[in-house]
Design an enzyme around this catalytic site. Structure first.
Site, short mmCIF file in Angstrom:
data_model
loop_
_atom_site.label_atom_id
_atom_site.label_comp_id
_atom_site.label_asym_id
_atom_site.label_seq_id
_atom_site.Cartn_x
_atom_site.Cartn_y
_atom_site.Cartn_z
CE1 TYR A 18 -4.15 2.13 0.45
CE2 TYR A 18 -3.18 3.57 1.71
CZ TYR A 18 -3.83 3.65 1.10
OH TYR A 18 -5.09 4.09 0.83
CG HIS A 22 -0.82 5.14 -1.78
ND1 HIS A 22 -1.63 4.28 -1.53
CD2 HIS A 22 -1.75 6.60 -1.92
CE1 HIS A 22 -2.57 4.05 -1.84
NE2 HIS A 22 -3.65 5.48 -1.51
CE1 TYR A 41 -7.04 11.60 0.29
CE2 TYR A 41 -6.80 11.25 -1.89
CZ TYR A 41 -7.10 10.90 -0.56
OH TYR A 41 -7.97 9.57 -0.87
CD1 TRP A 76 -7.10 4.80 -6.41
CD2 TRP A 76 -5.17 4.49 -7.54
NE1 TRP A 76 -6.37 5.29 -5.47
CE2 TRP A 76 -4.79 4.95 -6.09
CE3 TRP A 76 -4.12 4.91 -8.16
CZ2 TRP A 76 -3.25 4.95 -5.52
CZ3 TRP A 76 -2.43 4.04 -7.86
CH2 TRP A 76 -2.91 4.85 -6.27
#
Length: 118
Positions: A18, A22, A41, A76
């Protein structure tokens, strides 16, 4: 500006992957988020898999809808769904349930907002 914070849970066995995903978010996904009004964000990941997301936007429902209308977001979300626990059949972006803000320092420190009382 609406401030949004949400929680998700990343599967323990997929934490490293993960993080790697990212570190290299698809450029077209980054562009779509910006175009849809997602600002400032950030994602924060705890070692037990708790994921805290934060963003600012003019209208969260509109920002979500704008992303849902993009092909890149569809791809995504499908690619990332396996990383999360307890989605109950929802896509990760549909499982984001905003938390209720109960305190904001800047709002309380401005004169005339109730924060100027002793």
């Amino acid at each position: 500006m609406e401030r949004v914070c949400f929680l998700l849970k990343v599967r323990q066995e997929r934490l490293e992957e993960y993080r790697e995903r990212h570190a290299a978010v698809w450029p077209e996904m980054l562009a779509a988020l910006s175009a849809a009004g997602w600002h400032n964000y950030s994602l924060f990941l705890r070692e037990d898999g708790l994921l805290v997301g934060y963003l600012e936007t003019e209208d969260f429902a509109a920002a979500q809808a704008a992303m849902a209308a993009t092909d890149v977001n569809t791809r995504w979300q499908a690619d990332m769904a396996g990383f999360f626990e307890a989605l109950d059949g929802a896509k990760p972006d549909e499982a984001m349930k905003p938390l209720t803000e109960v305190f904001h320092l800047d709002r309380l420190q401005r004169p005339g907002t109730g924060g100027d009382r002793p």
